[in-house]
Enzyme design. Sequence first.
Site, mmCIF file in Angstrom:
data_model
loop_
_atom_site.group_PDB
_atom_site.id
_atom_site.type_symbol
_atom_site.label_atom_id
_atom_site.label_comp_id
_atom_site.label_asym_id
_atom_site.label_seq_id
_atom_site.Cartn_x
_atom_site.Cartn_y
_atom_site.Cartn_z
ATOM 1 C CG HIS A 27 -4.955 16.866 -22.843
ATOM 2 N ND1 HIS A 27 -5.860 16.842 -21.829
ATOM 3 C CD2 HIS A 27 -5.560 17.869 -23.787
ATOM 4 C CE1 HIS A 27 -6.749 17.845 -22.039
ATOM 5 N NE2 HIS A 27 -6.605 18.381 -23.079
ATOM 6 C CG HIS A 258 -3.181 18.818 -27.701
ATOM 7 N ND1 HIS A 258 -4.039 19.204 -26.631
ATOM 8 C CD2 HIS A 258 -2.144 19.465 -27.871
ATOM 9 C CE1 HIS A 258 -3.699 20.084 -26.143
ATOM 10 N NE2 HIS A 258 -2.156 20.534 -26.648
ATOM 11 C CD GLU A 403 -0.689 45.485 -14.192
ATOM 12 O OE1 GLU A 403 -0.777 46.828 -14.066
ATOM 13 O OE2 GLU A 403 -0.379 44.825 -15.162
ATOM 14 C CG HIS A 465 -7.080 54.375 -13.915
ATOM 15 N ND1 HIS A 465 -7.329 54.360 -15.401
ATOM 16 C CD2 HIS A 465 -6.049 54.144 -13.870
ATOM 17 C CE1 HIS A 465 -6.233 54.100 -15.944
ATOM 18 N NE2 HIS A 465 -5.210 53.864 -14.813
#
Length: 655
Positions: A27, A258, A403, A465
């Site tokens: 890149h 890119h 999280e 869960h």
Amino acid sequence: MTVTEKSMANAIRALSMDAVQAANSGHPGMPMGMADVATVLFTDFLKFDPKAPKWADRDRFVLSAGHGSMLIYSLLHLTGYARPTLQDIKDFRQLSSPCAGHPENFKLEGVETTTGPLGQGFATAVGMAIAERHLNATFGDDLVDHKTWVIAGDGCLMEGINHEAVGLGGHLGLGRLNVLWDDNGITIDGGTELSTSEDIPARYRASGWHVVSCDGHDFDDIRRALKEAEADPRPSLVACKTVIGYGAPTKQGTSATHGAPLGDEEIAGTRVALGWDAEPFVIPDDVLAAWRQLGEKGAAAHADWDKRLESHAEAAEFKRRMAGELPDGTAMQAYLEGLAKDPPKWATRKSSEMALGAITEALPEMIGGSADLTGSNNTKTPSTKPLTKDDYSGRYIYYGIREFGMAAAMNGMALHGGIIPYGGTFLVFTDYCRGAMRLSAIQNARAIYVMTHDSIGLGEDGPTHQPIEHVQSLRLMPNMHVYRPADAIETAECWALAIKRADGPSTLALTRQGLAPIRDDVSSNRCEKGAYRIKASENGKRVVLIATGSEVSLALAVAEQLEAAGTGADVISMPCTELFDEQSAEYRNDLLGGSDILRVSIEAGTTFGWERYTGLDGLRFGIDSFGASAPIDDLFEHFGLTADAITPQVLDKIG
């Protein structure tokens, strides 16, 4: 003649386009576009010493846009780090070179964190900035007084983890954190207008950040913006308006630069446009000398810091923490001996909390937290007051429902040094943390993940869960130690092992439900070998029952029924498969038994993978579907995880 900043920046551009072209992969656009900004940063702002890459009070520089790795490889080489050498750069992206496609901190000193997955370098830098502020509050400006600088691209700012990191960094007021945004308006697909219309500066301001912009190709304007960012007490976003692939005559400003080599013809045109006459991989002597002289500037500041360290009252403690060394383990042993006198029937999340009480009191470098589940994860102790923007001396972070951001920040704290971070959420939400947990493992970060509610044993919350595949999926991750302890004593032992481990992360999978104690012997850490015999057969041994966590008690109940039927059964507690796999063949074979023994695994999760211990002819009891919403006892009975359900199948198998 004085070497200009433009010539110094063009050295970065030339090395970047030449290396990508030689590799036929990479890149070039971002390094070429951000070369001017990087030159100003390294010239006037960044505190570093190439001769001492691990100097504790250096500024941390994070290339979050890791695909533009030739930017940092060029900077490290030009400023005089031992590596990468010019040959390393010529071998960019080859197996023999430390110049990998994305920066890897275990391959090159000067690379602070392994980056590549967009946004994670940024989020990791938040953890580094937290570490700096906490250690500053502990040891003062004489020893800890540095900044964290980040170069991030449009992709880093789009990723979901960026929103978590920005929110946390703003909430904690991390004014030593400065992010230089490569605002080039280009992603792989094309212009950013294809995929976003977000007002990025407004989002940062709303999150408590200072925002300033500059022309990323005007050295004076870049310098003005960085000075403003450095002076502001808030974390700063510097929007550097740049042209991707700057200098490429037909491709600059387009996605064509890119992620692909420019091509020989375009590179020749770029040399003309930049006024760069040197051959590929050749840096003119005067330009290289200017960069090397710049690299020597930090030596004096480093020497002054060394003098302050040696005369500092807390020098020994500072050195201990930064080296990652632990004091003696008498506090944990005393805690274990207390448990052994009257082993409690606790959930292992409660056992973890109690062990952490002793650990955090003995280890001031422990910084904990939870993703808004403090009362469920039991991660806060009397020794860990909150860490806030008003009091960085605290040792507990309220991460909020972040999280992923929490896990990445933990990596940053661990990589910064001086801190052992731990953080909690529900085990099922390791899916939200996984990208950062994987980077913990890749770069040997000493981060400890406290994952509670580890099975259907959490009960009525139901299948969304209840983790089924999660423990095994984490065991699949190289260099991750996964602990699933069976009682309070095993939990404390697993904590001791996780803290002791300095070369990688650990995950503790802990129960919501109470567990009966399985032993009271604490003369040695029996979890240290990953598995051990908790019960030997009474009749002639025909079965070995292997279990983890809450199912060890179940295995003991099955063994009791088998023995009553005249069938001898050993019970093996296996809290950490990774440590067991490291043991000698003799030890492993002694526990698992020979070909004449039926091996049976019992774990309230997927049975996938257990055949490596049971063999294809063994039995594997677990759950190979999603869970259900019901009380705990009803769930274990429904899924056949009871002694009455398992024992007849074992007896039937052995005939």
